[in-house]
Scaffold this motif. Structure first.
Motif, short mmCIF file in Angstrom:
data_model
loop_
_atom_site.label_atom_id
_atom_site.label_comp_id
_atom_site.label_asym_id
_atom_site.label_seq_id
_atom_site.Cartn_x
_atom_site.Cartn_y
_atom_site.Cartn_z
N THR A 190 0.82 -1.22 0.00
CA THR A 190 0.00 0.00 0.00
C THR A 190 0.85 1.27 0.00
N GLY A 191 2.17 1.11 0.09
CA GLY A 191 3.06 2.26 0.04
C GLY A 191 3.00 3.15 1.26
N SER A 192 2.59 2.59 2.40
CA SER A 192 2.42 3.43 3.59
C SER A 192 3.39 3.07 4.70
N VAL A 193 4.42 2.30 4.41
CA VAL A 193 5.33 1.83 5.45
C VAL A 193 6.33 2.91 5.84
N ARG A 194 6.68 2.92 7.13
CA ARG A 194 7.70 3.80 7.65
C ARG A 194 8.79 2.96 8.31
N ILE A 195 9.97 3.53 8.45
CA ILE A 195 11.11 2.74 8.89
C ILE A 195 10.91 2.17 10.29
N TRP A 196 10.28 2.93 11.19
CA TRP A 196 10.08 2.42 12.54
C TRP A 196 9.15 1.22 12.54
N GLU A 197 8.21 1.20 11.62
CA GLU A 197 7.32 0.04 11.51
C GLU A 197 8.07 -1.19 11.04
N VAL A 198 9.01 -1.00 10.11
CA VAL A 198 9.84 -2.12 9.66
C VAL A 198 10.66 -2.68 10.82
N VAL A 199 11.20 -1.79 11.64
CA VAL A 199 12.01 -2.22 12.78
C VAL A 199 11.16 -3.02 13.77
N VAL A 200 9.97 -2.51 14.09
CA VAL A 200 9.08 -3.21 15.03
C VAL A 200 8.72 -4.58 14.50
N LEU A 201 8.39 -4.67 13.23
CA LEU A 201 8.02 -5.96 12.64
C LEU A 201 9.22 -6.89 12.55
N ALA A 202 10.43 -6.34 12.36
CA ALA A 202 11.64 -7.17 12.38
C ALA A 202 11.86 -7.75 13.77
N VAL A 203 11.56 -6.97 14.81
CA VAL A 203 11.68 -7.47 16.18
C VAL A 203 10.69 -8.61 16.40
N LEU A 204 9.45 -8.45 15.95
CA LEU A 204 8.46 -9.52 16.11
C LEU A 204 8.88 -10.77 15.34
N LEU A 205 9.45 -10.58 14.16
CA LEU A 205 9.95 -11.73 13.40
C LEU A 205 11.07 -12.42 14.17
N GLY A 206 11.97 -11.64 14.76
CA GLY A 206 13.05 -12.21 15.56
C GLY A 206 12.54 -12.95 16.79
N VAL A 207 11.49 -12.41 17.42
CA VAL A 207 10.88 -13.10 18.57
C VAL A 207 10.34 -14.46 18.14
N GLY A 208 9.69 -14.49 16.98
CA GLY A 208 9.19 -15.77 16.47
C GLY A 208 10.31 -16.74 16.19
N GLU A 209 11.40 -16.26 15.62
CA GLU A 209 12.53 -17.14 15.31
C GLU A 209 13.18 -17.65 16.58
N GLY A 210 13.32 -16.77 17.58
CA GLY A 210 13.89 -17.19 18.85
C GLY A 210 13.03 -18.22 19.57
N GLY A 211 11.72 -18.13 19.39
CA GLY A 211 10.84 -19.14 19.98
C GLY A 211 10.84 -20.44 19.23
N PHE A 212 11.10 -20.38 17.92
CA PHE A 212 11.04 -21.57 17.07
C PHE A 212 12.28 -22.44 17.21
N LEU A 213 13.45 -21.82 17.30
CA LEU A 213 14.72 -22.56 17.24
C LEU A 213 14.89 -23.64 18.31
N PRO A 214 14.59 -23.37 19.60
CA PRO A 214 14.82 -24.42 20.60
C PRO A 214 13.98 -25.68 20.35
N GLY A 215 12.86 -25.53 19.67
CA GLY A 215 12.00 -26.69 19.41
C GLY A 215 12.59 -27.68 18.45
N LEU A 216 13.54 -27.26 17.61
CA LEU A 216 14.10 -28.18 16.62
C LEU A 216 14.79 -29.37 17.29
N SER A 217 15.57 -29.09 18.34
CA SER A 217 16.26 -30.17 19.04
C SER A 217 15.27 -31.11 19.74
#
Length: 414
Positions: free
Chosen positions: A103-130
């Motif tokens: 939609t062309g409405s993204v701002r840099i702080w929103e990208v950062v916040v969403l990157a943090v949420l993506l990282g939280v998901g990845e951090g929660g996912f990784l321990p489950g592999l073992s």
């Protein structure tokens, strides 16, 4: 049974096939996402190289912060439950980012916040592999299962960026991010079809459970020594290679295309290494894992010595084989030797120890190289890695670590 059939017999397990498909799809989406997000940030009015670095750093830091909590909840609630929640968070964050980009409405702080949420998901996912994989295949096929899962990552790293580049050029970055969101949805669907493992009873509290995991981790000398070994490798050898390699490639190897060839060669080597491990179940898996970690020093040495591109690419291929052997066998040893009720926490401590110094190494590599010189810094990393491999292999609990088959297919590790 033919040799090829024997090597791929782990695929006869429907639950593992389902999980492998979901993981491969998710990794392919992640490989595409990195390119798409980078170009999206570069094209923002307030974007640029520094903004790209900030987004990447936010994501990595979120992963590191959440890893230990992910380990606790994995052991408390079960791997599948936590991994499903992590995939839902990753899907949601990337779906929102895709919508904002389209939609062309993204701002840099929103990208950062969403990157943090993506990282939280990845951090929660990784321990489950073992914790999850041992429930999908018999113990004597864990190495093959880990090899196939390990092969999915370099395949995605080779195919994903190229496909993302084509899609960004043909459509836009938002479309590629939307594809990444869908890939997390596929991963979640694959997890839904897996059986729910019996969750362990909760401990006295979060700190108490972390304390139990830490005691289990530190009580195994072979485990904390090899984790420290990989952590220092990432800090002293691989981080300088990733930072200085592109600059050296630009100066004398042929630029970005040459560096892409080097990284692709490493990925192909990792795939070959995974193929070589299929159907194999070495008793001294930990010894082979540590010895194979010396392979990472080969391409760094090639750069430090000023060798031409063909030699650097060939060295990267060797490093890829070593990486596959090292990571696959290390994961297999942990899955066999660590009690099921603490695998999530052990996996979290192992991942945190291995990668915590990586961001610091990436930040320091450039400034330090300006003082001592790029070739000297890379040469020091090579010397460190080769010496460290010898030292770690001399540790008795590493050198004597051996898997011994028991009646009924169980495996005891000494």
């Amino acid at each position: 049974m033919t040799l090829g059939t024997h090597r791929l017999r782990v695929l006869r397990h429907a639950r593992f096939r389902r999980f492998l498909l979901g993981q491969t799809t998710s990794l392919l989406g992640s490989g595409m996402n990195t390119i798409a997000t980078t170009f999206a940030v570069l094209r923002l009015p307030e974007g640029g190289v520094n903004a790209v670095g900030g987004v990447m750093a936010a994501r990595i830091l979120a992963v590191l912060v959440v890893l230990l909590l992910g380990g606790v909840f994995t052991d408390r609630l079960g791997a599948r439950t936590v991994m499903l929640a992590a995939d839902a968070l990753r899907f949601g964050s990337q779906a929102v980012l895709a919508l904002l980009l389209l939609t062309g409405s993204v701002r840099i702080w929103e990208v950062v916040v969403l990157a943090v949420l993506l990282g939280v998901g990845e951090g929660g996912f990784l321990p489950g592999l073992s914790a999850l994989v041992p429930g999908l295949v018999p113990e004597d096929e864990l190495a093959s299962a880990n090899a196939l899962l390990g092969m999915a990552r370099p395949m995605a790293s080779i195919v994903g960026p190229g496909l993302a580049g084509v899609l960004v050029a043909a459509f836009d970055a938002g479309t590629v991010v939307a594809v990444d969101a869908v890939s997390y949805g596929v991963s979640a669907v694959a997890l839904v079809g897996l059986p729910v493992a019996r969750a362990q009873a909760a401990g006295r509290g979060m700190l108490s459970e972390l304390g139990r995991g830490w005691r289990e981790f530190t009580s195994r000398t072979w485990l904390w020594v090899t984790t420290l070994h990989i952590g220092l490798f990432n800090f002293l050898l691989w981080a300088p290679f990733l930072v200085l390699g592109p600059s050296i490639a630009e100066q004398r190897l042929g630029g970005a295309r040459a560096w892409g060839l080097v990284l692709a060669s490493e990925g192909v080597g990792a795939i070959v290494g995974g193929v070589l491990l299929l159907g194999r179940n070495p008793r001294r898996g930990l010894t082979w894992s540590v010895a194979a970690s010396a392979g990472w020093a080969v391409p760094v040495a090639a750069l430090a010595m000023g060798l031409p591109l063909v030699w650097v690419a060939g060295a990267a291929f060797i490093a890829g084989i070593g990486a596959a052997v090292c990571t696959t066998l290390a994961a297999t040893v942990i899955q066999r030797d660590v009690p099921a009720e603490v695998r999530g926490r052990i996996g979290a401590f192992d991942s945190l120890g291995a990668f915590a110094l990586g961001p610091l190494g990436l930040a320091l590599a450039g400034p330090v190289s300006q003082v001592v010189g790029a070739e000297r810094l890379l040469g020091f990393g090579v010397l460190w890695q080769v010496t460290a491999v010898g030292v770690v292999l001399a540790v008795p609990s590493v050198r004597r670590h051996e898997a011994t088959p028991h009646v009924g297919g169980r495996v005891a590790v000494h």
